[in-house]
Enzyme design. Structure first.
Site, PDB file in Angstrom:
ATOM      1  N   GLY A 118       9.123   4.046  -2.003  1.00  0.00           N
ATOM      2  CA  GLY A 118       7.414   4.476  -2.444  1.00  0.00           C
ATOM      3  C   GLY A 118       7.417   5.567  -2.894  1.00  0.00           C
ATOM      4  CE  LYS A 119       2.667   3.123  -6.695  1.00  0.00           C
ATOM      5  NZ  LYS A 119       1.438   2.073  -6.700  1.00  0.00           N
ATOM      6  NE  ARG A 120       1.410   6.921   0.010  1.00  0.00           N
ATOM      7  CZ  ARG A 120       0.733   7.112   1.600  1.00  0.00           C
ATOM      8  NH1 ARG A 120      -0.278   7.267   2.271  1.00  0.00           N
ATOM      9  NH2 ARG A 120      -0.696   5.948   1.228  1.00  0.00           N
TER      10      ARG A 120
END
Ligand code: GLU
Length: 268
Positions: free
Chosen positions: A231-233
């Site tokens: 994920g981006k996070r």
């Protein structure tokens, strides 16, 4: 009936391998059925929206040959629709004010489901004395929600009393997605398996609002080496867009992942 699929990215950063799989998967399901494929920007959570990310996502989709049909829809322009859906739920007594804080909910939760806490029902029958309304919750029924996912098979689950409008006044993902899928005539929802647990909630809302239920297919997730969802996070790399060869290799990887790439017969 014509099939309408969609890809609904949140413009909180550039697309990565996981989002490419969701985009390609939803595109191919829709196009295989000679359908339309829509793109919707889920930009309701203003503090998380990154300026320029929506344009970058659209340019990346085109770079990977994923051309959408019709105009791109931005959720931030559609709050009147969510407001009117909320009014309809209110008129049927299917929502209620909740005064619980996040910290209280975490303390009260016995067993989180898929990382989410199930609401213990504290404010369901009216705000306890001294509480101020914060979020608005859906009043779920006891009904078992049953649906046949095209990839995961039969799913049976109950919806809980989830949030439809957050304490900061922002309409929650669950409400916006149900209103938009219905208003845009979406008949086919293909997305990552991380959203499977949201589907019974969305079906419960569709029924409450008198909307049809689309068909669902939840794709396997691209994972990090430790098994968590990419994920981006946690710093997933943006998709390459400059070098033709790297774009072609990345697309081939995603097609392999979906088990859709042409291969040579090992016997030849
Ligand atoms: N906006 C959601 C996300 O980026 C996807 C929503 C959906 O496909 O229903 O995770």
């Amino acid at each position: 009936m014509e099939v309408t699929g969609r890809f609904a990215p949140s413009p909180t950063g550039p697309l990565h391998l996981g989002s490419l799989v969701a985009a390609l998967g939803s595109y191919l399901f829709a196009k295989r059925d000679h359908g339309r494929w829509l793109v919707r920007m889920e930009d309701l959570d203003a503090p998380r929206v990154v300026p320029g990310a929506a344009q970058e996502i659209l340019a990346t989709l085109q770079r990977y040959g994923l051309q959408w049909d019709g105009d791109v829809v931005y959720q931030s322009m559609r709050t009147a629709l969510y407001e009117s859906a909320l009014d309809r739920l209110r008129a049927k007594n299917l929502v209620y004010d909740c005064g619980c804080s996040r910290a209280e909910l975490q303390r009260a939760a016995s067993a989180p489901v898929d990382g989410e806490t199930i609401y213990p029902g504290t404010c369901r029958n009216g705000l306890p004395p001294g509480r101020v309304p914060r979020a608005i919750r859906f009043r779920a029924s006891d009904e078992e929600i049953v649906f046949d996912d095209r990839l995961c098979g039969r799913i049976e689950a109950k919806a809980d009393d989830f949030v439809v409008r957050r304490a900061d006044g922002v309409f929650a993902y669950q409400l916006a997605v149900v209103v938009d899928d219905a208003e845009q005539g979406v008949t086919q929802v293909v997305r990552g398996r991380d959203l499977l647990a949201s589907t019974p909630r969305q079906i419960a809302l569709q029924r409450a609002l008198g909307y049809p239920t689309p068909e669902y297919a939840h794709l396997p997730l691209v994972l990090n080496a430790d098994g968590s969802k990419l994920g981006k996070r946690d710093g997933a790399l943006p998709l390459p867009t400059l070098d033709d060869e790297r774009v072609a290799q990345t697309k081939a990887w995603a097609l392999d992942f979906l088990n859709l790439r042409e291969r040579t017969d090992p016997a030849t």
